[in-house]
Design an enzyme around this catalytic site. Structure first.
Site, mmCIF file in Angstrom:
data_model
loop_
_atom_site.group_PDB
_atom_site.id
_atom_site.type_symbol
_atom_site.label_atom_id
_atom_site.label_comp_id
_atom_site.label_asym_id
_atom_site.label_seq_id
_atom_site.Cartn_x
_atom_site.Cartn_y
_atom_site.Cartn_z
ATOM 1 N N HIS A 70 0.845 -1.194 0.000
ATOM 2 C CA HIS A 70 0.000 0.000 0.000
ATOM 3 C C HIS A 70 0.881 1.244 0.000
ATOM 4 O O HIS A 70 2.093 1.166 0.204
ATOM 5 C CB HIS A 70 -0.905 0.034 1.242
ATOM 6 N N ARG A 126 7.876 -8.326 15.835
ATOM 7 C CA ARG A 126 8.242 -7.016 15.312
ATOM 8 C C ARG A 126 7.207 -5.999 15.775
ATOM 9 O O ARG A 126 6.009 -6.251 15.726
ATOM 10 C CB ARG A 126 8.308 -7.031 13.782
#
Length: 339
Positions: free
Chosen positions: A207, A274
């Site tokens: 995106h 993460r």
């Protein structure tokens, strides 16, 4: 649909490219020139010596991991994200999914304080950590935007930054948590993550960011990739001491196409969780998005028609995560964008 797959990059090209790293402690026009060059070529760069205190970063990351470490039943009390609050796997409202859980906030301190009641056992501590961090990265975003304007020879160097410091700014802040493989996860029935995949999974699909500018910080776990114009993906090495800067769609429009809004994604390809913390600098809803006069010449006429952030935001929410949006606002729309 953007879904987790066993090998989403198996047939794609990866290239090791040294992404630009810009030292903000250096002074003078050279820094502005480097920022402009990186924004034109990549729409992305890293900044070091950025002035954001390590203590602010540590506190925000600590509060984030404390929340995402809770049982799923506790985290769901902060959701569903509509759009603000806690979300898991669902990205937006149009069926996009990824191996991610997140918290999304309006950057208004009062909104943060209210939302913190459902997030933390110590809401005051959480909201204080977040407000301090957002204030620091907003200052960083303004510094970068002013340098961009300077490097573009725009007379009013606050033309971009004034939009995100406006009282009615629509800026948002997002905490993304990409859990480790199943062997390190909670496998109880109440867990949000019970599906086991091998290899690289899509955490957050391809995106571009619709806002003006994104200031992103992640921990020492890799996963971020940016896409070059030729469709090649470039892994961005993790570096907890730096911030990543993404050019957003609005900045591409306001620079009349000089800057490129970088397409990017996050993969879950590590044995460790993460965590990324992203500030998305946005203007007020009523702000009219146009190019400064210096960006428009007879040789380079306006590429995009004037539009408000409210118009653009509405289109963004109506489309899929990876859909192109700026083409719909071209002064002379492409035929394919109208079909």
């Amino acid at each position: 649909m953007v879904v987790a797959s066993p090998n989403p990059i198996g047939s794609e090209k990866l290239r090791a490219v040294e992404v630009p790293i810009i030292d903000l402690s250096a002074r003078g026009p050279k820094v502005a020139e480097l920022i402009v060059k990186a924004s034109q070529e990549y729409g992305f760069f890293k900044v070091i010596n950025h002035g954001v205190a390590e203590d602010l970063i540590r506190k925000m990351e600590e509060e984030s991991f404390n929340f995402f470490g809770k049982p799923a039943s506790e985290k769901k009390k902060a959701g569903p994200a509509q759009p603000f609050g806690y979300g898991c796997k669902n990205i937006g409202f149009n069926g996009d999914m990824g191996e991610v859980e997140y918290l999304l906030f309006n950057t208004n301190p009062h909104c943060i304080s209210q939302r913190s009641e459902t997030i933390s056992n110590d809401p005051t501590k959480f909201s204080s950590a977040m407000s301090g961090y957002i204030q620091a990265v907003t200052h960083l975003a303004c510094e970068v935007l002013d340098l961009m304007a300077e490097g573009l020879w725009v007379h009013d160097t606050s033309v971009f930054s004034s939009l995100i410091t406006h009282l009615d700014s629509d800026s948002v802040f997002r905490l993304n948590h990409y859990p480790p493989p199943l062997k390190d996860r909670d496998t109880s029935p109440s867990s949000s993550f019970q599906i086991h995949h091998q290899g690289n999974n899509i955490g957050f699909g391809e995106h571009s960011d619709p806002q003006i500018l994104t200031i992103l910080r992640s921990n020492d776990v890799g996963g971020l990739q940016i896409c070059l114009g030729d469709g090649v993906w470039v892994p961005v090495p993790p570096d907890p001491t730096s911030f990543c800067v993404n050019v957003g769609d609005l900045l591409q429009a306001m620079t009349n196409g000089r800057f490129v809004s970088v397409r990017h994604r996050a993969l879950t390809n590590s044995d460790k969780p993460r965590m990324s913390m992203a500030y998305f600098g946005a203007p007020p809803l009523h702000a009219l998005i146009t190019s400064p006069p210096e960006m428009v010449t007879p040789e380079r006429p306006s590429l995009y028609r004037p539009f408000t952030w409210a118009e653009y935001k509405e289109i963004t929410y109506s489309l899929r995560l990876g859909d192109s949006r700026l083409n719909l606002f071209k002064a002379c729309p492409d035929k394919e964008a109208q079909e």
